[in-house]
Scaffold this motif. Structure first.
Motif, mmCIF file in Angstrom:
data_model
loop_
_atom_site.group_PDB
_atom_site.id
_atom_site.type_symbol
_atom_site.label_atom_id
_atom_site.label_comp_id
_atom_site.label_asym_id
_atom_site.label_seq_id
_atom_site.Cartn_x
_atom_site.Cartn_y
_atom_site.Cartn_z
ATOM 1 N N VAL A 66 -2.916 -5.136 -3.458
ATOM 2 C CA VAL A 66 -2.887 -4.001 -2.534
ATOM 3 C C VAL A 66 -3.991 -4.151 -1.489
ATOM 4 O O VAL A 66 -3.781 -3.907 -0.298
ATOM 5 N N VAL A 67 -5.157 -4.585 -1.935
ATOM 6 C CA VAL A 67 -6.290 -4.794 -1.034
ATOM 7 C C VAL A 67 -5.966 -5.889 -0.022
ATOM 8 O O VAL A 67 -6.166 -5.719 1.185
ATOM 9 N N CYS A 68 -5.457 -7.000 -0.504
ATOM 10 C CA CYS A 68 -5.130 -8.125 0.384
ATOM 11 C C CYS A 68 -4.061 -7.746 1.402
ATOM 12 O O CYS A 68 -4.147 -8.122 2.577
ATOM 13 N N ASN A 69 -3.077 -7.004 0.956
ATOM 14 C CA ASN A 69 -2.013 -6.568 1.853
ATOM 15 C C ASN A 69 -2.559 -5.648 2.941
ATOM 16 O O ASN A 69 -2.176 -5.754 4.114
ATOM 17 N N SER A 70 -3.481 -4.765 2.570
ATOM 18 C CA SER A 70 -4.070 -3.845 3.542
ATOM 19 C C SER A 70 -4.928 -4.595 4.557
ATOM 20 O O SER A 70 -4.902 -4.292 5.748
ATOM 21 N N ILE A 71 -5.681 -5.570 4.093
ATOM 22 C CA ILE A 71 -6.523 -6.361 4.992
ATOM 23 C C ILE A 71 -5.663 -7.088 6.020
ATOM 24 O O ILE A 71 -5.979 -7.125 7.211
ATOM 25 N N THR A 72 -4.559 -7.660 5.552
ATOM 26 C CA THR A 72 -3.650 -8.376 6.450
ATOM 27 C C THR A 72 -2.981 -7.426 7.433
ATOM 28 O O THR A 72 -2.844 -7.732 8.620
ATOM 29 N N ARG A 73 -2.623 -6.277 6.952
ATOM 30 C CA ARG A 73 -1.871 -5.328 7.762
ATOM 31 C C ARG A 73 -2.679 -4.779 8.929
ATOM 32 O O ARG A 73 -2.158 -4.613 10.030
ATOM 33 N N TYR A 74 -3.951 -4.485 8.710
ATOM 34 C CA TYR A 74 -4.722 -3.801 9.747
ATOM 35 C C TYR A 74 -5.387 -4.731 10.759
ATOM 36 O O TYR A 74 -6.034 -4.278 11.680
ATOM 37 N N HIS A 75 -5.272 -6.023 10.600
ATOM 38 C CA HIS A 75 -5.682 -6.981 11.635
ATOM 39 C C HIS A 75 -7.135 -6.780 12.107
ATOM 40 O O HIS A 75 -7.392 -6.584 13.291
ATOM 41 N N PHE A 76 -8.061 -6.824 11.175
ATOM 42 C CA PHE A 76 -9.466 -6.714 11.553
ATOM 43 C C PHE A 76 -9.903 -7.971 12.286
ATOM 44 O O PHE A 76 -9.492 -9.083 11.948
ATOM 45 N N ARG A 77 -10.749 -7.793 13.285
ATOM 46 C CA ARG A 77 -11.214 -8.919 14.094
ATOM 47 C C ARG A 77 -12.672 -9.279 13.827
ATOM 48 O O ARG A 77 -13.062 -10.430 13.921
ATOM 49 N N LEU A 88 -7.811 3.775 0.194
ATOM 50 C CA LEU A 88 -8.116 2.506 0.848
ATOM 51 C C LEU A 88 -7.526 2.464 2.255
ATOM 52 O O LEU A 88 -8.174 2.017 3.202
ATOM 53 N N ARG A 89 -6.292 2.951 2.390
ATOM 54 C CA ARG A 89 -5.648 2.990 3.697
ATOM 55 C C ARG A 89 -6.455 3.843 4.671
ATOM 56 O O ARG A 89 -6.700 3.449 5.814
ATOM 57 N N ASN A 90 -6.891 4.998 4.210
ATOM 58 C CA ASN A 90 -7.688 5.884 5.063
ATOM 59 C C ASN A 90 -9.016 5.240 5.441
ATOM 60 O O ASN A 90 -9.481 5.348 6.581
ATOM 61 N N GLU A 137 -15.788 -3.539 0.578
ATOM 62 C CA GLU A 137 -15.499 -2.152 0.965
ATOM 63 C C GLU A 137 -14.458 -1.559 0.017
ATOM 64 O O GLU A 137 -14.545 -0.396 -0.387
ATOM 65 N N ALA A 138 -13.460 -2.374 -0.318
ATOM 66 C CA ALA A 138 -12.403 -1.919 -1.228
ATOM 67 C C ALA A 138 -12.965 -1.626 -2.618
ATOM 68 O O ALA A 138 -12.548 -0.672 -3.284
ATOM 69 N N ARG A 139 -13.911 -2.448 -3.066
ATOM 70 C CA ARG A 139 -14.548 -2.205 -4.369
ATOM 71 C C ARG A 139 -15.270 -0.865 -4.379
ATOM 72 O O ARG A 139 -15.214 -0.110 -5.356
ATOM 73 N N LEU A 140 -15.966 -0.576 -3.291
ATOM 74 C CA LEU A 140 -16.692 0.698 -3.194
ATOM 75 C C LEU A 140 -15.721 1.876 -3.212
ATOM 76 O O LEU A 140 -15.977 2.887 -3.876
ATOM 77 N N VAL A 141 -14.622 1.731 -2.484
ATOM 78 C CA VAL A 141 -13.604 2.790 -2.462
ATOM 79 C C VAL A 141 -13.027 2.975 -3.861
ATOM 80 O O VAL A 141 -12.836 4.104 -4.326
ATOM 81 N N GLY A 164 -3.131 4.298 -9.052
ATOM 82 C CA GLY A 164 -2.772 3.277 -8.067
ATOM 83 C C GLY A 164 -2.426 3.888 -6.723
ATOM 84 O O GLY A 164 -2.871 3.408 -5.677
ATOM 85 N N LYS A 165 -1.638 4.942 -6.754
ATOM 86 C CA LYS A 165 -1.266 5.632 -5.519
ATOM 87 C C LYS A 165 -2.485 6.297 -4.888
ATOM 88 O O LYS A 165 -2.662 6.281 -3.660
ATOM 89 N N PHE A 166 -3.333 6.861 -5.715
ATOM 90 C CA PHE A 166 -4.558 7.527 -5.254
ATOM 91 C C PHE A 166 -5.479 6.526 -4.553
ATOM 92 O O PHE A 166 -6.001 6.787 -3.458
ATOM 93 N N PHE A 167 -5.644 5.368 -5.172
ATOM 94 C CA PHE A 167 -6.503 4.328 -4.597
ATOM 95 C C PHE A 167 -5.898 3.758 -3.319
ATOM 96 O O PHE A 167 -6.607 3.532 -2.326
ATOM 97 N N GLN A 168 -4.601 3.524 -3.331
ATOM 98 C CA GLN A 168 -3.937 2.967 -2.148
ATOM 99 C C GLN A 168 -4.114 3.880 -0.944
ATOM 100 O O GLN A 168 -4.387 3.424 0.170
ATOM 101 N N ARG A 169 -3.981 5.179 -1.153
ATOM 102 C CA ARG A 169 -4.130 6.141 -0.065
ATOM 103 C C ARG A 169 -5.573 6.175 0.443
ATOM 104 O O ARG A 169 -5.822 6.198 1.641
#
Length: 201
Positions: free
Chosen positions: A39-50, A88-90, A60-64, A81-86
């Motif tokens: 889930v973390v890897c997918n989010s990192i890829t999705r948001y295109h950080f530069r 992390l996304r935020n 950051e994901a570990r802290l969240v 899982g749903k709680f963490f995903q939300r």
């Protein structure tokens, strides 16, 4: 079978959460976080950080995740899982907003927005309902950059999904678990904020 697996996974999560809370069990936390690494890897890829390294984003994901372990209600109807995903996304959206708000991102954001307007003809359909706002002047780089500062994190996330990921208001509503009318109103507010900011120039 899927439901049984889901219940079993949720029970395992709760057991790990109790160990982490009671004993500050690092192995239990490692096991819990490892389950949601995809889930973390997918989010990192999705948001295109530069400007943030992958290692920093994982940290950051570990802290969240740890904060969610402390905040999660074990009797909640929502799975961890749903709680963490939300969460992390935020959090990632908040980081992305800060990244885009920096001066280093002015040119990148202006080019992205211009490309959407010029190359994504189908995108114009999404904005038809809000055509009474002078959107054409948003291409102005400095004005657009300043306008972003006035958007809330939720508004920025909606505009990001709309402009960069080219999602419809209906899809955004489903993803953010909101009503479509709420998303359309938020888009309208964003356009108004941006227009008012530009008019002050």
């Amino acid at each position: 079978m899927d439901e049984i697996a889901f219940v079993k996974s949720n029970v395992q999560n709760q057991q790990l959460i109790k160990k982490i809370r009671k004993y500050n069990d690092s192995l239990a936390f490692k096991s819990l976080f490892q389950k949601y690494l995809p889930v973390v890897c997918n989010s990192i890829t999705r948001y295109h950080f530069r400007f943030l390294e992958i290692e920093d984003l994982v940290q950051e994901a570990r802290l969240v995740c740890y904060q969610d372990v402390l905040a999660y209600k074990l009797k909640s109807q929502v799975s961890f899982g749903k709680f963490f995903q939300r969460s992390l996304r935020n959090h990632y959206c908040s980081l992305l907003r800060k990244e885009n708000a920096s001066k280093r991102q002015q040119e990148k954001y202006a080019e992205s927005f211009e490309e959407v307007l010029e190359n994504r003809r189908d995108y114009s359909v999404y904005l038809t309902s809000f055509s009474y706002y002078p959107l054409s002047i948003l291409i102005a780089q400095e004005q657009l950059q300043e306008a972003i500062e006035y958007l809330s994190e939720m508004e920025f996330e909606i505009m990001y999904l709309l402009m960069v990921e080219h999602q419809t208001p209906e899809r955004i509503a489903a993803e953010l678990e909101k009503e479509t009318i709420q998303i359309k109103r938020a888009i309208s507010r964003c356009h108004k904020k941006i227009s008012e900011t530009i008019q002050k120039k």
